[in-house]
Design a protein around this motif. Structure first.
Motif: not given
Length: 321
Positions: A45, A278-279, A80-82, A125, A273, A284
């Motif tokens: 990701s 995701s946050s 894995n922010l989004s 995380n 993560d 974030d």
């Protein structure tokens, strides 16, 4: 003359450690943009790495082991922010190979989105770091392991906050393995930040400058949650064992033999993560990251000491002939 020989021998013992221990195998303080000298290995990701990040822009003070003339540049790592996919990443310095016995020392800061202690959306995380990788694949909990590595959550929000991995352990060492200094308990789990062994790592607040920028960064981290503070980390390979210490506190020891299945001789730093979520926090990208500064790889001191003892014995032996 014999006294003079002994004095001279002692002088060698006193002087050489400072020379040898100070002779680093590798150093990086990120003060000059090193981006071209690092390889980022991404997972399935989105991930991000900034090798020349000015962490003062989010209110973080200069790292513990920074020189007086140093600024506030470091390596910022995220994953894995989004994407909404369980994933992680790692980064290794190009062309490095470390063998035999050595010590990796660096400053580590874990940042997460508040409010504290619980954290905001998706705040749990992992910061990760290890040795023995080939440096060509992402090292993270859901990937293929080719290294000996360790990880910790910043916010203490996982059932397993302190972790150790190797190709032998696969999905990670469990307490009965005896790897963790906190003990072998599974109920409660000795890897959880709530274990009293990790109590010294909690109770941290965001820097005042960060709270001014992001008012959500209020409160303080829970017991055992290491985020929002600089820590000195040492990973040492000696006698076949690989140990992990934070602020001088032993956290884990991967035993001799398990390191033999690592497939490379490089080091890595990473971020992961703990699940697919995701946050959803609008901040974030600014607040949820691993920060590394002042990386130094040196020969492991005990091997140097043994060498010096040998030199002393040689000098004294020659004098007796």
């Amino acid at each position: 003359m014999r006294i003079n020989t002994i004095v001279a021998s002692l002088a060698v013992v006193i002087v050489l450690p400072s020379i040898s221990i100070g002779s680093s195998l590798y150093m990086e303080n990120f003060e000059v943009d090193p981006s071209a000298n690092w390889t980022l290995n991404g997972g399935p990701s989105d991930e991000a790495a900034d090798f020349f990040f000015d962490y003062s822009t989010v209110g973080i003070p200069k790292a513990t082991n920074s020189a007086l003339a140093d600024g506030t540049r470091g390596m910022k790592l995220q994953a894995n922010l989004s994407g909404g996919i369980f994933s992680g990443m790692s980064a290794s310095p190009n062309g490095q190979s470390f063998t035999d016995v050595y010590r990796v020392k660096f400053d580590w800061w874990a940042n997460f989105n508040g409010p504290f202690p619980g954290g905001g959306s998706g705040s749990t995380n992992l910061s990760t770091f290890g040795i023995g990788t080939a440096g060509a694949s992402a090292q993270w909990p859901g990937g293929v392991q080719d290294s000996i590595w360790f990880g910790a959550t910043g916010d203490g929000g996982s059932s397993v906050d302190y972790r150790a991995y190797s190709p032998t352990a696969g999905t990670g060492y469990t307490p009965p393995s005896g790897v963790f200094a906190a003990g072998t308990s599974t109920t409660p789990d000795s890897r959880n930040g709530a274990d009293p062994y990790y109590a010294s790592f909690g109770g941290n607040s965001a820097p005042a400058a960060q709270t001014l920028l992001f008012p959500q960064q209020t409160g303080s981290t829970g017991a055992g949650a290491p985020a929002m503070r600089w820590h000195e980390v040492v990973i040492e390979k000696s006698g076949g064992n690989v140990t992990w210490k934070v602020n001088g506190i032993l956290l884990a020891t991967v035993p001799a033999g398990d390191d033999s299945v690592a497939t490379g001789n490089n080091i890595f730093f990473g971020h992961s993560d703990i699940n697919a979520g995701s946050s959803a926090d609008v901040n974030d990208a600014a607040l949820l990251f691993t920060l590394i500064d002042n990386v130094c790889v040196v020969p492991e001191p005990s091997s140097i000491a043994l060498c010096l003892i040998g030199v002393l014995g040689l000098l004294v032996g020659r004098r007796r002939r």
